[in-house]
Design a protein around this motif. Sequence first.
Motif, PDB file in Angstrom:
ATOM      1  N   ALA A 270      34.358 -26.159 -29.332  1.00 20.21           N
ATOM      2  CA  ALA A 270      34.539 -27.130 -28.242  1.00 20.21           C
ATOM      3  C   ALA A 270      33.330 -27.095 -27.318  1.00 20.21           C
ATOM      4  O   ALA A 270      32.928 -26.038 -26.839  1.00 20.21           O
ATOM      5  CB  ALA A 270      35.808 -26.806 -27.467  1.00 20.21           C
TER       6      ALA A 270
ATOM      7  N   LYS B  16      48.274 -25.697 -21.897  1.00 19.46           N
ATOM      8  CA  LYS B  16      49.181 -26.579 -22.654  1.00 19.46           C
ATOM      9  C   LYS B  16      50.048 -27.387 -21.699  1.00 19.46           C
ATOM     10  O   LYS B  16      50.519 -26.867 -20.695  1.00 19.46           O
ATOM     11  CB  LYS B  16      50.081 -25.720 -23.553  1.00 19.46           C
ATOM     12  CG  LYS B  16      49.290 -24.855 -24.542  1.00 19.46           C
ATOM     13  CD  LYS B  16      50.203 -23.876 -25.263  1.00 19.46           C
ATOM     14  CE  LYS B  16      49.444 -22.729 -25.891  1.00 19.46           C
ATOM     15  NZ  LYS B  16      48.611 -23.029 -27.038  1.00 19.46           N
TER      16      LYS B  16
ATOM     17  N   ASN C 283      53.056 -27.134 -28.473  1.00 17.71           N
ATOM     18  CA  ASN C 283      51.625 -26.826 -28.453  1.00 17.71           C
ATOM     19  C   ASN C 283      50.751 -28.058 -28.191  1.00 17.71           C
ATOM     20  O   ASN C 283      49.805 -28.340 -28.937  1.00 17.71           O
ATOM     21  CB  ASN C 283      51.199 -26.127 -29.752  1.00 17.71           C
ATOM     22  CG  ASN C 283      49.997 -25.219 -29.510  1.00 17.71           C
ATOM     23  OD1 ASN C 283      49.820 -24.699 -28.406  1.00 17.71           O
ATOM     24  ND2 ASN C 283      49.160 -25.055 -30.506  1.00 17.71           N
TER      25      ASN C 283
ATOM     26  N   SER D  74      39.642 -32.242 -25.266  1.00 16.93           N
ATOM     27  CA  SER D  74      38.470 -31.478 -25.708  1.00 16.93           C
ATOM     28  C   SER D  74      37.584 -32.344 -26.604  1.00 16.93           C
ATOM     29  O   SER D  74      38.045 -33.291 -27.245  1.00 16.93           O
ATOM     30  CB  SER D  74      38.898 -30.209 -26.443  1.00 16.93           C
ATOM     31  OG  SER D  74      39.799 -30.501 -27.478  1.00 16.93           O
TER      32      SER D  74
ATOM     33  N   SER E 171      47.476 -23.880 -34.117  1.00 18.24           N
ATOM     34  CA  SER E 171      46.464 -23.662 -33.089  1.00 18.24           C
ATOM     35  C   SER E 171      45.921 -25.041 -32.732  1.00 18.24           C
ATOM     36  O   SER E 171      45.477 -25.766 -33.637  1.00 18.24           O
ATOM     37  CB  SER E 171      45.336 -22.831 -33.688  1.00 18.24           C
ATOM     38  OG  SER E 171      44.952 -21.791 -32.846  1.00 18.24           O
TER      39      SER E 171
ATOM     40  N   ARG F 262      41.385 -30.199 -34.720  1.00 17.04           N
ATOM     41  CA  ARG F 262      40.037 -30.796 -34.790  1.00 17.04           C
ATOM     42  C   ARG F 262      39.307 -30.411 -36.070  1.00 17.04           C
ATOM     43  O   ARG F 262      38.449 -31.147 -36.557  1.00 17.04           O
ATOM     44  CB  ARG F 262      39.211 -30.350 -33.565  1.00 17.04           C
ATOM     45  CG  ARG F 262      39.831 -30.695 -32.206  1.00 17.04           C
ATOM     46  CD  ARG F 262      38.894 -30.317 -31.057  1.00 17.04           C
ATOM     47  NE  ARG F 262      38.407 -28.966 -31.164  1.00 17.04           N
ATOM     48  CZ  ARG F 262      38.556 -28.006 -30.238  1.00 17.04           C
ATOM     49  NH1 ARG F 262      39.188 -28.268 -29.095  1.00 17.04           N
ATOM     50  NH2 ARG F 262      38.071 -26.803 -30.433  1.00 17.04           N
TER      51      ARG F 262
ATOM     52  N   SER G  65      43.649 -16.123 -27.176  1.00 18.30           N
ATOM     53  CA  SER G  65      43.423 -17.271 -26.299  1.00 18.30           C
ATOM     54  C   SER G  65      44.769 -17.866 -25.873  1.00 18.30           C
ATOM     55  O   SER G  65      44.923 -18.352 -24.752  1.00 18.30           O
ATOM     56  CB  SER G  65      42.531 -18.326 -26.957  1.00 18.30           C
ATOM     57  OG  SER G  65      42.847 -18.485 -28.288  1.00 18.30           O
TER      58      SER G  65
ATOM     59  N   ASP H 231      33.777 -19.087 -25.683  1.00 20.95           N
ATOM     60  CA  ASP H 231      35.216 -19.287 -25.847  1.00 20.95           C
ATOM     61  C   ASP H 231      35.929 -17.998 -25.450  1.00 20.95           C
ATOM     62  O   ASP H 231      35.361 -17.197 -24.730  1.00 20.95           O
ATOM     63  CB  ASP H 231      35.497 -19.742 -27.283  1.00 20.95           C
ATOM     64  CG  ASP H 231      34.907 -21.123 -27.515  1.00 20.95           C
ATOM     65  OD1 ASP H 231      35.426 -22.075 -26.916  1.00 20.95           O
ATOM     66  OD2 ASP H 231      33.890 -21.239 -28.215  1.00 20.95           O
TER      67      ASP H 231
HETATM   68  C1  DP6 Z   1      38.629 -21.485 -25.718  1.00 17.38           C
HETATM   69  O1  DP6 Z   1      43.354 -23.307 -30.275  1.00 17.38           O
HETATM   70  O2  DP6 Z   1      43.110 -20.787 -30.261  1.00 17.38           O
HETATM   71  O3  DP6 Z   1      38.507 -21.980 -28.033  1.00 17.38           O
HETATM   72  O4  DP6 Z   1      46.573 -23.598 -29.456  1.00 17.38           O
HETATM   73  O5  DP6 Z   1      47.210 -21.463 -28.389  1.00 17.38           O
HETATM   74  O6  DP6 Z   1      46.365 -21.432 -30.716  1.00 17.38           O
HETATM   75  P1  DP6 Z   1      46.309 -22.134 -29.387  1.00 17.38           P
HETATM   76  O7  DP6 Z   1      44.842 -21.903 -28.811  1.00 17.38           O
HETATM   77  P2  DP6 Z   1      43.428 -22.036 -29.515  1.00 17.38           P
HETATM   78  O8  DP6 Z   1      42.514 -22.122 -28.209  1.00 17.38           O
HETATM   79  C2  DP6 Z   1      41.187 -22.480 -28.244  1.00 17.38           C
HETATM   80  C3  DP6 Z   1      40.605 -22.329 -26.895  1.00 17.38           C
HETATM   81  C4  DP6 Z   1      39.102 -22.409 -26.837  1.00 17.38           C
HETATM   82  C5  DP6 Z   1      38.643 -23.819 -26.482  1.00 17.38           C
HETATM   83  C6  DP6 Z   1      38.697 -24.865 -27.578  1.00 17.38           C
HETATM   84  O9  DP6 Z   1      38.524 -24.545 -28.772  1.00 17.38           O
HETATM   85  O10 DP6 Z   1      38.859 -26.049 -27.216  1.00 17.38           O
END
Ligand code: DP6
Length: 312
Positions: A13, A20, A26, A32, A133, A138, A180, A271
């Motif tokens: 990202a 959330k 979720n 993003s 996740s 994406r 995360s 991240d």
């Molecule tokens: C900081 O997708 O791992 O990478 O949905 O709870 O499994 P869950 O979280 P996750 O979070 C990613 C957070 C990040 C930012 C991003 O990838 O957008």
Amino acid sequence: MNAVTVTTSPSLALIKYWGKSDVENNLPATSSFAVTLEGLYTTTTVSLAQNQDQVFINGKESNMDRFQAFFQFLKKKITTDACFLAESRVNFPVAAGLASSSSGFAALAWACCRLINPEVPLETISECARLGSASAARSVYGGFTTLRKGSIYAEPLDLNWPELRVIIAIVSDSAKPVSSRKAMEAARATSPYYAAWLSQSDQLYKSSLEAAQAKDLSQLGPLMRQSYLSMFSTMLTSAPPIIYWKPESIALIRFCETLRSEGLQLFETMDAGPQVKMVCLEQDLNDILNRLKEEHPSIQYLVSSPGGAPKC
Ligand code: DP6
């Protein structure tokens, strides 16, 4: 079909999903904007199992707690009561903040859906991956993608920027202390900065899409920095605070500043982990890599570019 094998890449990202709007389903509270990273791979093979779902990552059996909601949603969505055996191989450090869950759940969702029905559309695969996740929604696409806040699936963006490069500095390959998922929930529940993060990220998202459409890294870079630093501000102000950074992470952030002051276009993002990902243009890549290796020779660097569409 007896088995389906797919290779996916992680989604980095540039403007972050963090928090959330609906924990049970979720759904992301922020929009993003991301790039799928070529050269980093998760390869997953899924076949039918007798009476329970099982997931092996690099030969090690996973605890199924993390997969329960995902399998339940996926089976309902594609109407099957089959059980799945999944075996994944990952060619980069797992759970160290390199978005392994994005490529992992994207591959798992893809292979399970297409094993049952080869015609399942990408939106449905993305929707199933999101339950595992949200960032994985994406990774179902290559190139540049977006997952809009509240959306049930991610979408590919009509953006072609092959000159972009991402240098990934692996500061530590040990697993992160807090997932995360837990960290973003702690931020929502306890950080006084969380509301400010949500409202600021709307503006960052809009402006970053414009900068990216214009392929203007000098515009996009500062927005990326604001996004990750604001995200971290919600972690630092959580109770108890969450600090993923290592001394080398800070040293690299500072070094990016030095290189920018010398006229190089280089903008970092991070991240939920200590790794620093630095975005630059192809024309500056060798200069930047040489400087990084001179200044921080003990750190491992991977170079990636936009791409990473799933390969079957
Ligand atoms: C900081 O997708 O791992 O990478 O949905 O709870 O499994 P869950 O979280 P996750 O979070 C990613 C957070 C990040 C930012 C991003 O990838 O957008």
